[in-house]
Design a protein around this motif. Sequence first.
Motif, mmCIF file in Angstrom:
data_model
loop_
_atom_site.group_PDB
_atom_site.id
_atom_site.type_symbol
_atom_site.label_atom_id
_atom_site.label_comp_id
_atom_site.label_asym_id
_atom_site.label_seq_id
_atom_site.Cartn_x
_atom_site.Cartn_y
_atom_site.Cartn_z
ATOM 1 N N MET A 1 0.852 -1.172 0.000
ATOM 2 C CA MET A 1 0.000 0.000 0.000
ATOM 3 C C MET A 1 0.891 1.227 0.000
ATOM 4 O O MET A 1 1.881 1.278 0.704
ATOM 5 C CB MET A 1 -0.898 -0.029 1.242
ATOM 6 N N HIS A 2 0.511 2.198 -0.819
ATOM 7 C CA HIS A 2 1.270 3.435 -0.933
ATOM 8 C C HIS A 2 0.408 4.631 -0.557
ATOM 9 O O HIS A 2 -0.790 4.656 -0.854
ATOM 10 C CB HIS A 2 1.766 3.644 -2.367
ATOM 11 N N LEU A 3 1.044 5.603 0.054
ATOM 12 C CA LEU A 3 0.438 6.906 0.246
ATOM 13 C C LEU A 3 0.993 7.793 -0.852
ATOM 14 O O LEU A 3 2.215 7.891 -1.012
ATOM 15 C CB LEU A 3 0.795 7.484 1.618
ATOM 16 N N VAL A 4 0.118 8.397 -1.639
ATOM 17 C CA VAL A 4 0.539 9.261 -2.730
ATOM 18 C C VAL A 4 0.115 10.683 -2.374
ATOM 19 O O VAL A 4 -1.069 10.943 -2.145
ATOM 20 C CB VAL A 4 -0.089 8.839 -4.076
ATOM 21 N N ILE A 68 -3.583 16.808 -2.940
ATOM 22 C CA ILE A 68 -4.238 15.514 -3.125
ATOM 23 C C ILE A 68 -3.510 14.489 -2.273
ATOM 24 O O ILE A 68 -2.276 14.400 -2.319
ATOM 25 C CB ILE A 68 -4.190 15.095 -4.607
ATOM 26 N N LEU A 69 -4.254 13.715 -1.496
ATOM 27 C CA LEU A 69 -3.720 12.590 -0.732
ATOM 28 C C LEU A 69 -4.552 11.365 -1.072
ATOM 29 O O LEU A 69 -5.788 11.425 -1.061
ATOM 30 C CB LEU A 69 -3.822 12.834 0.773
ATOM 31 N N ALA A 70 -3.872 10.261 -1.366
ATOM 32 C CA ALA A 70 -4.588 9.028 -1.701
ATOM 33 C C ALA A 70 -3.793 7.826 -1.232
ATOM 34 O O ALA A 70 -2.559 7.863 -1.178
ATOM 35 C CB ALA A 70 -4.825 8.938 -3.203
ATOM 36 N N ARG A 71 -4.504 6.767 -0.912
ATOM 37 C CA ARG A 71 -3.881 5.482 -0.608
ATOM 38 C C ARG A 71 -4.156 4.559 -1.786
ATOM 39 O O ARG A 71 -5.308 4.428 -2.210
ATOM 40 C CB ARG A 71 -4.448 4.894 0.675
ATOM 41 N N CYS A 72 -3.100 3.966 -2.311
ATOM 42 C CA CYS A 72 -3.212 3.150 -3.519
ATOM 43 C C CYS A 72 -2.486 1.827 -3.316
ATOM 44 O O CYS A 72 -1.479 1.759 -2.612
ATOM 45 C CB CYS A 72 -2.581 3.883 -4.699
ATOM 46 N N SER A 73 -2.997 0.801 -3.986
ATOM 47 C CA SER A 73 -2.328 -0.508 -3.897
ATOM 48 C C SER A 73 -2.412 -1.232 -5.230
ATOM 49 O O SER A 73 -3.293 -0.973 -6.046
ATOM 50 C CB SER A 73 -2.957 -1.360 -2.796
ATOM 51 N N SER A 75 -0.882 -5.278 -7.066
ATOM 52 C CA SER A 75 -0.352 -6.605 -6.742
ATOM 53 C C SER A 75 1.096 -6.783 -7.179
ATOM 54 O O SER A 75 1.651 -7.864 -7.039
ATOM 55 C CB SER A 75 -1.224 -7.684 -7.397
ATOM 56 N N LEU A 76 1.703 -5.729 -7.700
ATOM 57 C CA LEU A 76 3.100 -5.822 -8.118
ATOM 58 C C LEU A 76 4.013 -5.877 -6.901
ATOM 59 O O LEU A 76 3.652 -5.407 -5.824
ATOM 60 C CB LEU A 76 3.471 -4.615 -8.981
ATOM 61 N N PRO A 77 5.222 -6.415 -7.065
ATOM 62 C CA PRO A 77 6.159 -6.422 -5.943
ATOM 63 C C PRO A 77 6.477 -4.994 -5.496
ATOM 64 O O PRO A 77 6.276 -4.039 -6.250
ATOM 65 C CB PRO A 77 7.413 -7.096 -6.512
ATOM 66 N N ALA A 78 6.994 -4.876 -4.296
ATOM 67 C CA ALA A 78 7.345 -3.556 -3.760
ATOM 68 C C ALA A 78 8.308 -2.841 -4.702
ATOM 69 O O ALA A 78 9.170 -3.457 -5.318
ATOM 70 C CB ALA A 78 7.968 -3.713 -2.382
ATOM 71 N N MET A 79 8.133 -1.529 -4.817
ATOM 72 C CA MET A 79 8.992 -0.729 -5.687
ATOM 73 C C MET A 79 10.308 -0.420 -4.984
ATOM 74 O O MET A 79 10.309 -0.086 -3.805
ATOM 75 C CB MET A 79 8.315 0.599 -6.033
ATOM 76 N N ASP A 80 11.384 -0.498 -5.742
ATOM 77 C CA ASP A 80 12.654 -0.024 -5.209
ATOM 78 C C ASP A 80 12.716 1.490 -5.428
ATOM 79 O O ASP A 80 11.788 2.107 -5.955
ATOM 80 C CB ASP A 80 13.841 -0.746 -5.848
ATOM 81 N N LYS A 81 13.828 2.101 -5.029
ATOM 82 C CA LYS A 81 13.971 3.557 -5.116
ATOM 83 C C LYS A 81 13.789 4.053 -6.552
ATOM 84 O O LYS A 81 13.090 5.041 -6.798
ATOM 85 C CB LYS A 81 15.343 3.961 -4.591
ATOM 86 N N HIS A 82 14.379 3.351 -7.519
ATOM 87 C CA HIS A 82 14.290 3.780 -8.917
ATOM 88 C C HIS A 82 12.874 3.614 -9.461
ATOM 89 O O HIS A 82 12.395 4.459 -10.207
ATOM 90 C CB HIS A 82 15.297 3.020 -9.781
ATOM 91 N N GLY A 83 12.218 2.536 -9.075
ATOM 92 C CA GLY A 83 10.835 2.322 -9.500
ATOM 93 C C GLY A 83 9.912 3.386 -8.940
ATOM 94 O O GLY A 83 9.015 3.881 -9.633
ATOM 95 N N THR A 115 5.701 4.162 0.907
ATOM 96 C CA THR A 115 5.179 2.822 1.185
ATOM 97 C C THR A 115 4.720 2.779 2.630
ATOM 98 O O THR A 115 5.469 3.130 3.548
ATOM 99 C CB THR A 115 6.263 1.756 0.941
ATOM 100 N N LEU A 116 3.464 2.379 2.819
ATOM 101 C CA LEU A 116 2.904 2.277 4.163
ATOM 102 C C LEU A 116 3.140 0.877 4.702
ATOM 103 O O LEU A 116 2.940 -0.108 4.001
ATOM 104 C CB LEU A 116 1.409 2.571 4.146
ATOM 105 N N SER A 117 3.523 0.802 5.955
ATOM 106 C CA SER A 117 3.662 -0.502 6.586
ATOM 107 C C SER A 117 2.269 -1.035 6.877
ATOM 108 O O SER A 117 1.307 -0.280 6.987
ATOM 109 C CB SER A 117 4.493 -0.407 7.862
ATOM 110 N N ALA A 118 2.153 -2.350 7.035
ATOM 111 C CA ALA A 118 0.856 -2.995 7.207
ATOM 112 C C ALA A 118 0.114 -2.456 8.420
ATOM 113 O O ALA A 118 -1.114 -2.350 8.411
ATOM 114 C CB ALA A 118 1.031 -4.504 7.334
#
Length: 123
Positions: A1-4, A68-73, A75-83, A115-118
Amino acid sequence: MHLVEVDVQGSEKHSEILAHEGKDAEFLLEELVVHLFQEFYEHSLVDEVTINRSARSTPEQLWYDIRILARCSHSLPAMDKHGREFMELTLEGQFSSALTEFFDIVEVKLVMITTLSADRVVI
């Protein structure tokens, strides 16, 4: 889950979007944001869309601060810094392009994906 988080400044000489005023304009932008996020994420929940007149405004040119604040998810693997950086740049371009439908000038000030922790995810 990501906070954007997205911060934008928009300027208009002809009041198109804010002819709707306040909450209606925010709702209109929220709908746009939801569609934009659907291109990149499986699920998104927009927590906040605010539009406020900027201190940068002059009588000749109105400027608005958009947050704008949003939580998005997805099914892709976690993004690294470059991603994450690539996704931030991609979203910056998408927001800039989409918001030019409403504003004469669009300046994307910030796109940040965290990236939000669970234990921090509440929907």
